[in-house]
Structures are given as structure tokens and as C-alpha cells.
Design an enzyme around this catalytic site. Structure first.
Site, short mmCIF file in Angstrom:
data_model
loop_
_atom_site.label_atom_id
_atom_site.label_comp_id
_atom_site.label_asym_id
_atom_site.label_seq_id
_atom_site.Cartn_x
_atom_site.Cartn_y
_atom_site.Cartn_z
N GLN A 55 50.85 87.27 -34.48
CA GLN A 55 49.78 87.78 -35.59
C GLN A 55 48.22 87.69 -34.92
O GLN A 55 47.86 87.07 -33.98
CB GLN A 55 49.58 86.69 -36.57
CG GLN A 55 48.47 86.81 -37.39
CD GLN A 55 48.38 85.76 -38.81
OE1 GLN A 55 48.85 84.90 -38.74
NE2 GLN A 55 47.73 86.34 -39.68
N VAL A 56 47.81 88.79 -34.98
CA VAL A 56 46.38 89.36 -34.26
C VAL A 56 45.27 89.15 -35.47
O VAL A 56 44.42 88.55 -35.26
CB VAL A 56 46.33 90.45 -33.48
CG1 VAL A 56 44.95 90.92 -33.06
CG2 VAL A 56 47.46 90.56 -32.58
N HIS A 79 49.51 89.66 -43.57
CA HIS A 79 49.95 91.29 -43.93
C HIS A 79 51.27 91.38 -43.45
O HIS A 79 51.71 90.49 -42.75
CB HIS A 79 48.98 92.06 -43.23
CG HIS A 79 49.13 91.69 -41.49
ND1 HIS A 79 48.20 90.68 -41.07
CD2 HIS A 79 49.78 92.17 -40.80
CE1 HIS A 79 48.33 90.66 -39.63
NE2 HIS A 79 49.40 91.47 -39.28
N ASP A 103 48.48 101.77 -40.49
CA ASP A 103 48.20 101.11 -39.30
C ASP A 103 47.59 102.18 -38.35
O ASP A 103 47.98 103.18 -38.06
CB ASP A 103 49.48 100.46 -38.56
CG ASP A 103 48.81 99.37 -37.59
OD1 ASP A 103 49.33 98.17 -37.96
OD2 ASP A 103 48.30 99.78 -36.68
N ILE A 104 46.59 101.88 -37.64
CA ILE A 104 45.78 102.41 -36.80
C ILE A 104 46.35 102.70 -35.43
O ILE A 104 46.06 103.84 -34.80
CB ILE A 104 44.27 101.94 -36.85
CG1 ILE A 104 43.31 103.07 -36.45
CG2 ILE A 104 43.98 100.57 -35.77
CD1 ILE A 104 41.70 102.63 -36.49
N ASN A 150 53.89 88.76 -39.34
CA ASN A 150 53.64 88.02 -37.85
C ASN A 150 52.89 86.68 -38.37
O ASN A 150 51.72 87.11 -39.10
CB ASN A 150 52.93 88.81 -36.96
CG ASN A 150 53.80 90.02 -36.48
OD1 ASN A 150 55.18 89.80 -36.63
ND2 ASN A 150 53.24 90.90 -36.02
N HIS A 206 54.18 94.31 -42.41
CA HIS A 206 54.20 95.49 -41.54
C HIS A 206 55.42 96.23 -42.27
O HIS A 206 56.44 95.49 -42.41
CB HIS A 206 54.58 95.56 -40.37
CG HIS A 206 53.14 94.88 -39.34
ND1 HIS A 206 52.42 95.64 -38.54
CD2 HIS A 206 53.22 93.38 -39.20
CE1 HIS A 206 51.46 94.84 -38.07
NE2 HIS A 206 52.15 93.58 -38.51
P1 5GP Z 1 49.59 91.59 -36.30
O1 5GP Z 1 49.81 91.84 -34.82
O2 5GP Z 1 48.19 90.75 -36.63
O3 5GP Z 1 50.52 91.35 -37.19
O4 5GP Z 1 48.89 93.17 -36.83
C1 5GP Z 1 47.84 93.67 -36.92
C2 5GP Z 1 47.97 95.00 -37.11
O5 5GP Z 1 46.63 95.56 -37.75
C3 5GP Z 1 48.49 95.96 -35.99
O6 5GP Z 1 49.50 96.66 -36.14
C4 5GP Z 1 46.83 96.64 -35.49
O7 5GP Z 1 47.17 98.02 -35.22
C5 5GP Z 1 46.43 96.90 -37.21
N1 5GP Z 1 45.07 96.91 -37.14
C6 5GP Z 1 43.93 96.43 -36.61
N2 5GP Z 1 42.74 96.82 -37.02
C7 5GP Z 1 43.16 97.75 -37.70
C8 5GP Z 1 42.11 98.67 -38.38
O8 5GP Z 1 40.63 98.64 -38.33
N3 5GP Z 1 42.50 99.63 -39.33
C9 5GP Z 1 43.93 99.80 -39.39
N4 5GP Z 1 44.30 100.79 -40.18
N5 5GP Z 1 44.83 98.90 -38.90
C10 5GP Z 1 44.49 98.00 -37.99
#
Ligand code: 5GP
Ligand code: ZN
Length: 138
Positions: free
Chosen positions: A95-96, A101, A32-33, A88, A103
Site C-alpha cells: 500500500q502506497v 482502495h 489508475d494514473i 493492498n 484495484h
Molecule cells: P497502492 O500501491 O497504494 O495499492 O496503489 C495506489 C495506486 O494509486 C497506484 O496504482 C497509483 O498508480 C494510483 N495513484 C496514485 N496517485 C494517483 C493519482 O493522483 N491519480 C490516479 N488516477 N491514480 C493514482
């Protein structure tokens, strides 16, 4: 959202760089970035699907096989004391990125992340009725 513009589909296609840690025909895992902790890893199906319910059993099984193995491995590499596996699903659940996915978040007693689990005690009759409704829906 279309696969063309999806950030995780771009990672799958190699259009956006990522630190990959595992890949097979169905699944990709990368760091994760914006990690919650050292070793925070994202595990995705290599086809665009927004929600868990959009994936059939075979895809879910493919993800499950990897998550179990990879969690153990990541935890061991970063010498974590435990880990959370989170999915999420939907904006309301945090979820963003609209591509399914999981984690894998390594945990330490000292990591300061905390854990919010605002449970309340259930009514026994309500639980009985709810379990019946869910079984009936299967
Ligand atoms: P969500 O909130 O949707 O469950 O988590 C999305 C995750 O994807 C976040 O933890 C965010 O840091 C990670 N993420 C978003 N864009 C990128 C990216 O371009 N590269 C990587 N490695 N992680 C990403
Ligand atoms: Zn996608």
C-alpha cells in the site's frame, strides 16, 4: 494521515483531476494514473480511512456492491480475459496511498504481468489449530 493532505481525498473533492468511471453516495471509481494494464481501475470509499479494518460493515458492503458490478463492466469494455481484484493493506503489502482502495486489474494471457504466488504446503495440525484460533476470535 489527515484527509486534507490525502491524494484520494483530493480526488474525491475534485482538487485533483481524475478519469471517473463510477460514483454514488459512498463510492468513487477512477482510472489508475499508472495502470498495470488497460482499464486498471481504483475503487475507493468517499470518506478517509487508511486501512480496511478502519471501515465498518456498511462501508465494506457499499464497496463490495460496486466492485462486483464494476469488475464485470470494465472487463467487458476492454475485452479482458480475466481480472485481479487487489487490496493492498499496509506498506508491507504494497500500500502506497494511505486511503483504502481496491484495484481492478484486467488481465490477458499476453499481458506479461505474471503472477507471484509462492505457496507452500501446510501442516494439517497447524491448519486445525489456526482455524480454531480464528473462529474463537470472531
Ligand atoms: P497502492 O500501491 O497504494 O495499492 O496503489 C495506489 C495506486 O494509486 C497506484 O496504482 C497509483 O498508480 C494510483 N495513484 C496514485 N496517485 C494517483 C493519482 O493522483 N491519480 C490516479 N488516477 N491514480 C493514482
Ligand atoms: Zn483520504
Amino acid at each position: 494521515m489527515l484527509a486534507e493532505s490525502c491524494i484520494f481525498c483530493k480526488i474525491i473533492r475534485g482538487e485533483i483531476p481524475s478519469q471517473k468511471v463510477f460514483e454514488n453516495d459512498e463510492v468513487l471509481a477512477f482510472l489508475d494514473i499508472n495502470p498495470l494494464s488497460t482499464g486498471h481501475t481504483v475503487v475507493i470509499p468517499k470518506r478517509h480511512a487508511e486501512r480496511l479494518a478502519d471501515l465498518d460493515e456498511d462501508w465494506n458492503a457499499a464497496l463490495g456492491r460496486v466492485i462486483g458490478r464494476l469488475s464485470k463492466l470494465v472487463v467487458s469494455v476492454v475485452a479482458a480475459e480475466g481480472h485481479n481484484v487487489l487490496q493492498n493493506d499496509g506498506a508491507v503489502a504494497g500500500q502506497v496511498v494511505p486511503h483504502v482502495h481496491y484495484h481492478i486489474v484486467p488481465r490477458w494471457a499476453s499481458d506479461g504481468l505474471g503472477y507471484r504466488w509462492n505457496a507452500k504446503s501446510a501442516n494439517a495440525d497447524e491448519l486445525t489449530q489456526l482455524a480454531q484460533r480464528i473462529r474463537a476470535a470472531l
